[in-house]
Design a protein around this motif. Structure first.
Motif, short mmCIF file in Angstrom:
data_model
loop_
_atom_site.label_atom_id
_atom_site.label_comp_id
_atom_site.label_asym_id
_atom_site.label_seq_id
_atom_site.Cartn_x
_atom_site.Cartn_y
_atom_site.Cartn_z
N GLY A 75 0.84 -1.20 0.00
CA GLY A 75 0.00 0.00 0.00
C GLY A 75 0.87 1.25 0.00
N SER A 76 0.30 2.41 -0.39
CA SER A 76 1.12 3.64 -0.32
C SER A 76 1.45 3.98 1.11
N ASP A 77 0.62 3.48 2.05
CA ASP A 77 0.90 3.75 3.46
C ASP A 77 2.29 3.27 3.85
N GLU A 78 2.74 2.16 3.28
CA GLU A 78 4.08 1.68 3.61
C GLU A 78 5.14 2.67 3.10
N THR A 101 -6.83 17.69 4.28
CA THR A 101 -6.24 16.68 3.41
C THR A 101 -6.24 15.31 4.11
N TYR A 102 -5.63 14.35 3.46
CA TYR A 102 -5.58 12.96 3.93
C TYR A 102 -4.94 12.90 5.32
N GLY A 103 -5.61 12.23 6.27
CA GLY A 103 -5.15 12.22 7.65
C GLY A 103 -3.94 11.35 7.94
N ILE A 145 1.73 16.89 -0.64
CA ILE A 145 0.73 17.52 -1.50
C ILE A 145 -0.13 16.41 -2.09
N CYS A 146 -1.41 16.43 -1.80
CA CYS A 146 -2.30 15.37 -2.26
C CYS A 146 -3.10 15.92 -3.45
N SER A 147 -2.93 15.33 -4.64
CA SER A 147 -3.56 15.88 -5.84
C SER A 147 -3.95 14.76 -6.81
N ASN A 149 -6.88 16.08 -4.31
CA ASN A 149 -6.82 16.09 -2.85
C ASN A 149 -8.02 15.35 -2.24
N ASN A 150 -7.73 14.55 -1.24
CA ASN A 150 -8.75 13.91 -0.43
C ASN A 150 -8.87 14.73 0.85
N PRO A 151 -10.01 15.31 1.21
CA PRO A 151 -11.36 15.06 0.72
C PRO A 151 -11.93 16.11 -0.24
N VAL A 174 4.11 14.00 -3.63
CA VAL A 174 2.84 14.27 -4.30
C VAL A 174 2.05 12.96 -4.35
N ASP A 175 0.96 12.92 -3.60
CA ASP A 175 0.15 11.72 -3.48
C ASP A 175 -0.93 11.75 -4.58
N GLU A 176 -0.77 10.87 -5.56
CA GLU A 176 -1.71 10.84 -6.69
C GLU A 176 -2.57 9.58 -6.67
N ALA A 177 -3.11 9.25 -5.48
CA ALA A 177 -3.94 8.06 -5.35
C ALA A 177 -5.14 8.09 -6.31
N TYR A 178 -5.61 9.31 -6.66
CA TYR A 178 -6.83 9.43 -7.49
C TYR A 178 -6.55 9.95 -8.89
N ILE A 179 -5.28 9.94 -9.30
CA ILE A 179 -4.90 10.59 -10.57
C ILE A 179 -5.62 9.96 -11.77
N ASN A 201 1.53 6.52 -6.14
CA ASN A 201 0.37 5.96 -6.85
C ASN A 201 -0.08 4.71 -6.08
N THR A 202 -1.26 4.23 -6.40
CA THR A 202 -1.77 3.03 -5.72
C THR A 202 -2.67 2.25 -6.66
N LEU A 203 -2.79 0.95 -6.42
CA LEU A 203 -3.77 0.16 -7.16
C LEU A 203 -5.09 0.07 -6.38
N SER A 204 -5.16 0.80 -5.24
CA SER A 204 -6.32 0.67 -4.35
C SER A 204 -7.59 1.34 -4.87
N LYS A 205 -7.48 2.32 -5.75
CA LYS A 205 -8.67 3.09 -6.11
C LYS A 205 -9.12 2.73 -7.53
N ALA A 206 -8.55 3.35 -8.56
CA ALA A 206 -9.04 3.14 -9.92
C ALA A 206 -8.91 1.67 -10.35
N LEU A 212 -5.65 -5.82 -2.18
CA LEU A 212 -4.35 -6.38 -2.54
C LEU A 212 -3.20 -5.70 -1.80
N ARG A 213 -3.37 -4.45 -1.44
CA ARG A 213 -2.35 -3.62 -0.79
C ARG A 213 -1.15 -3.44 -1.70
N LEU A 214 -1.28 -2.67 -2.75
CA LEU A 214 -0.15 -2.39 -3.63
C LEU A 214 -0.06 -0.88 -3.88
C1 PLP Z 1 -6.90 5.86 -0.57
C2 PLP Z 1 -5.72 6.74 -0.50
C3 PLP Z 1 -4.43 6.20 -0.59
C4 PLP Z 1 -4.23 4.75 -0.80
O1 PLP Z 1 -3.49 4.14 0.16
P1 PLP Z 1 -3.12 2.60 -0.02
O2 PLP Z 1 -2.30 2.35 1.21
O3 PLP Z 1 -2.30 2.50 -1.28
O4 PLP Z 1 -4.37 1.82 -0.11
C5 PLP Z 1 -3.35 7.06 -0.57
N1 PLP Z 1 -3.53 8.39 -0.45
C6 PLP Z 1 -4.75 8.93 -0.37
C7 PLP Z 1 -4.90 10.40 -0.29
C8 PLP Z 1 -5.89 8.12 -0.36
O5 PLP Z 1 -7.10 8.68 -0.26
#
Ligand code: PLP
Length: 341
Positions: A75-78, A101-103, A145-147, A149-151, A174-179, A201-206, A212-214
């Protein structure tokens, strides 16, 4: 001025990384007796590839970066956590965020005993002018920078990101989870000119693979080498590597889902804007909408009683709920439910 050697923690510079069996022997072999694995084949009896070679090759083609510019994590969290552990000295360096922004950035900072400096976005949720906050980013560390941006759902222009990164002596993430839901260009295109840029980037959204946590980080090969040095050797399991690769090689399904979700996003925006209890639907380049209601708590509770769970963001943005774009059918039920409250 950014200098990578100035921001790596001393204990990480001095660290001799753990060397796994699969790291020490990478060639083809007929008999593997070096990792204390159970030799009876189950498809999962062997340790996963610690370098995620196949995944990175595919990502390298898609994202147009070298394989040594890619970190793949649980996951991007790692990646966020490892960035703190490598590049922020606890109790000394700082983390910088632009709320709302993202907590997770602040939580990860706290876990690593790093203070977070908050610089509010402008009322239209755009980045504040550099001159208004540049003296506040006085120490190195990580700036997030989340872009999109969540929320809030909006993106930031690349030249604003470029300007901030050029003036900062730490790393800009630059967090592009939703790019993939956005029409904006990825900040990956800035990597060649900004040595202190990291794009997540992440495979968690689109890609529909949150389970899967990638997550991926793209940066200079020097920054990526540091992350690889400190990551747990087998941080991405075999199933995730196999399924992630399959998803990247067959994007047709996801691309058509993204099209549906984008058109549903527009439909929801129109339909919700017409409901009297809705004050404002913020424009979104992600797969969610930030919506201001006259009484958001009441809407939240009523939806919950109807079995529809949305995210109450009123602590971050007054009277606002964040609602994920669902399937066309789910969205119709949602609209009807809100109309009836
Ligand atoms: C959902 C989200 C992620 C994804 O995190 P993963 O650990 O990859 O699932 C990352 N950044 C933001 C801003 C999100 O909303």
């Amino acid at each position: 001025m950014f200098k990578l050697e100035n921001i790596i923690r001393k204990n990480i510079i001095d660290l001799t990384p753990y060397s796994s069996a699969r790291e020490e022997f990478k060639e083809e072999a007929t008999i593997l007796l070096d990792a204390n694995e159970n030799p009876f084949e189950t498809a999962l009896n062997r340790y996963p590839d610690p370098f995620q070679t196949a995944l990175k090759q595919e990502l390298s083609i898609i994202k147009r970066v070298e394989t040594n510019q890619i970190f793949v994590g649980n996951g991007s969290d790692e990646a966020i956590d490892l960035l703190f552990r490598a590049f922020c000295e606890p109790g000394k360096d700082k983390s910088y965020v632009f709320p709302p922004t993202y907590g997770m950035y602040e939580v990860s900072a706290k876990i690593n005993n790093i203070e977070t400096v908050k610089i509010n976005l402008k009322p239209d949720f755009q980045l504040p002018d550099k001159s208004d906050f540049i003296e506040k980013i006085d120490s190195a560390g990580l700036l997030f920078i989340c872009s999109p941006n969540n929320p809030t759902g909006n993106t930031y222009p690349l030249n604003a990101i470029n300007e901030i990164a050029s003036a900062f002596s730490g790393l800009v993430i630059v967090d592009e989870a939703y790019i993939d839901f956005s029409s904006s260009e990825s900040a990956i295109s800035l990597l060649s000119e900004l040595p202190n840029l990291v794009v997540l980037n992440t495979l968690s959204k689109a890609y529909g693979l949150a389970g899967l946590r990638l997550g991926m980080a793209f940066a200079s090969k020097e920054v990526i080498a540091v992350l690889n040095k400190i990551k747990p050797p087998y941080n991405v399991n075999s199933i995730s590597q196999i399924e992630g690769l399959k998803a990247l090689k067959n994007t047709k399904k996801f691309l058509s889902q993204i099209d549906v979700l984008k058109s549903e996003r527009n439909l929801l925006t129109k339909a919700l804007s017409a409901i009297p209890s809705v004050i404002k639907v913020y424009p979104s380049e992600a797969n969610f909408l930030l919506i201001e209601f006259d009484q958001s708590d009441k809407i939240f509770v009523s939806l919950k009683s109807k079995g529809i769970i949305v995210r109450n963001r009123t602590r971050d943005v007054k009277n606002c709920l964040r609602i994920t774009v669902g399937t066309p059918q789910q969205n119709r039920i949602l609209i009807k439910a809100i109309k009836e409250i």
